[in-house]
Write an enzyme that holds these catalytic residues in place. Structure first.
Site, mmCIF file in Angstrom:
data_model
loop_
_atom_site.group_PDB
_atom_site.id
_atom_site.type_symbol
_atom_site.label_atom_id
_atom_site.label_comp_id
_atom_site.label_asym_id
_atom_site.label_seq_id
_atom_site.Cartn_x
_atom_site.Cartn_y
_atom_site.Cartn_z
ATOM 1 N N ASP A 5 9.569 2.850 1.642
ATOM 2 C CA ASP A 5 8.384 3.627 1.979
ATOM 3 C C ASP A 5 8.172 3.528 3.486
ATOM 4 O OD1 ASP A 5 5.859 4.589 2.525
ATOM 5 O OD2 ASP A 5 4.922 3.697 0.757
ATOM 6 N N LYS A 61 2.973 11.375 6.842
ATOM 7 C CA LYS A 61 2.123 11.170 8.005
ATOM 8 C C LYS A 61 2.665 11.863 9.254
ATOM 9 C CE LYS A 61 -0.224 7.069 6.296
ATOM 10 N NZ LYS A 61 -1.452 7.776 5.879
ATOM 11 N N PHE A 89 0.863 -1.171 0.000
ATOM 12 C CA PHE A 89 0.000 0.000 0.000
ATOM 13 C C PHE A 89 0.906 1.230 0.000
ATOM 14 C CE2 PHE A 89 -2.307 3.552 1.780
ATOM 15 C CZ PHE A 89 -3.441 3.543 0.999
#
Length: 404
Positions: free
Chosen positions: A230, A259, A145
């Protein structure tokens, strides 16, 4: 069932009436928050065990970050990258030092960081590695994801994320996560990068086999391929180290961050790499109106400084051990398996008992908020400011839910 605990369900109905249904939120209407706790419109408090998918690593309204945001709001919020502002250099330098890299490219969202990484890797492949024009490919993993843009969902293996959004962007090869031999076999003369999550968050906090990440690093070095990590969910203290890659002593060629970098206040993402990689970009070739804006840099600089103390990494390690010990005690008592690292856990619930959604609804009734994924799996990612007592409370509520 859960509507009974809310005295103002009309707020939920209004949200559903006026919003496209791209999310399926729990029926809780939040009005304020502090630290690890949320309060709904009726004054009921909930322990936040999701932390905005790690965007709230430092809790809600961390006083240092709020102060930085207030101070910057009174001075300057946006210039665009057409000018340099006085917060930009400090942020880029301090983040580059935290990442042990030469350069940083600020963006806004995690998906933008991933898109930037893909573009940079392709450009590096053509200009540095010598890949034939239009032939660059990137190796990715099943269960990934990395975001929801058209390019990113082109290499997703999640039908919900991918179906009916084609035509899809070519240039990606998908291999099983954790299978080093398959990854090595997929690399050819046109491969410019391997793009991986060091721990797969959306898949259910899946930790790869020991030695996998060092093996990926070795293969990428031997084959002259960039290793892109990531760390948008796994990085910035979540797993007990600054980066999840640190647990195995691995340094990728490129970090993708987001984030938690915005401190739960503003969207901030970044790509960090050395000059031989990020240096392929030239003015006009990539950019963002809001990327690296003054407000974002002011907040994110304080985030980097909080991480530089090591306090939050230690908290994640110590409190994560307590969390995982408590969760492991529930295996065989409604849980089939527990995975994760630091203050991050994926829990597989016995599907004969309930779905992950049902478990999260029942937890919400007991004042604990979590998120389901892939059927009978739920994820816990509490803020790193959570206390021992709050962890024990969350585990106790989960035990009660599983016991029926």
């Amino acid at each position: 069932m859960i509507d009974d605990m809310l005295r103002t369900p009309e707020a939920i109905r209004d949200a559903e009436r006026w919003t496209a249904h791209n999310y399926h939120p729990l029926p809780v209407v939040v009005s304020s928050a502090e630290g690890s706790w949320l309060t709904d419109v009726d004054g009921r408090r909930y322990l936040d065990c999701l932390a905005g998918y790690s965007a709230l690593n430092f809790g809600h309204r961390h006083p240092t970050l709020i102060a930085a945001a207030h101070a910057q709001l009174d001075r300057l919020t946006l210039t665009s990258r057409a000018f340099i502002h006085d917060q930009f250099a400090d942020f880029c330098r301090e983040l580059a030092e935290l990442c042990r890299k030469d350069l940083v490219l600020p963006m806004n969202t995690g998906a933008e960081a991933v898109e930037t990484g893909i573009k940079v890797a392709r450009k590096w492949g053509y200009q540095v590695k010598g890949v034939a024009p239009g032939q660059a490919n990137i190796v990715v993993a099943e269960g990934n994801f990395h975001g929801r843009t058209t390019t990113i969902v082109s290499f997703s293996t999640d039908p919900d994320a991918r179906a009916d959004f084609g035509p899809y962007t070519p240039g990606f090869t998908v291999v099983p996560y954790g299978d080093l031999a398959a990854l090595a076999a997929a690399i050819d003369e046109n491969t410019v990068a391997v793009l991986l999550e060091p721990i797969q968050g959306e898949q259910g906090v899946v930790v790869p086999p020991e030695g996998y990440l060092p093996g990926v690093r070795r293969v990428c070095t031997e084959r002259n391929v960039l290793f892109i990590a990531d760390e948008i969910q796994s990085g910035l203290g979540r797993t007990g180290d600054t980066f999840a890659c640190d647990h195995e002593g691995v340094t990728p060629d490129m970090y993708l961050l987001g984030k938690a970098l915005g401190g739960g206040i503003v969207p901030v993402s970044a790509v960090a790499a050395n000059v031989d990689v990020l240096g392929v970009l030239r003015p006009g070739q990539h950019g963002s109106t809001f990327g690296g804006n003054p407000l974002a840099c002011a907040v994110a600089t304080e985030v980097v400084r909080l991480l530089a103390t090591g306090e939050f990494q230690r908290r994640s390690t110590e409190l994560g051990a307590r969390l995982h010990a408590g969760l492991r005690s529930l295996v065989g008592r409604g849980l089939l398996a527990v995975r994760g690292r630091g203050l991050w856990a994926g829990l597989d619930i016995d599907p004969t008992l309930m779905s992950g959604r049902e478990a999260c609804e029942r937890l919400a009734e007991r004042g604990v908020l979590a998120k389901d994924t892939h059927g009978a799996t739920i994820r816990l990612a509490p803020p790193l400011v959570i206390t021992e007592e709050e962890i024990d409370h969350a585990v106790a509520q989960l035990a009660a839910v599983l016991a029926g």
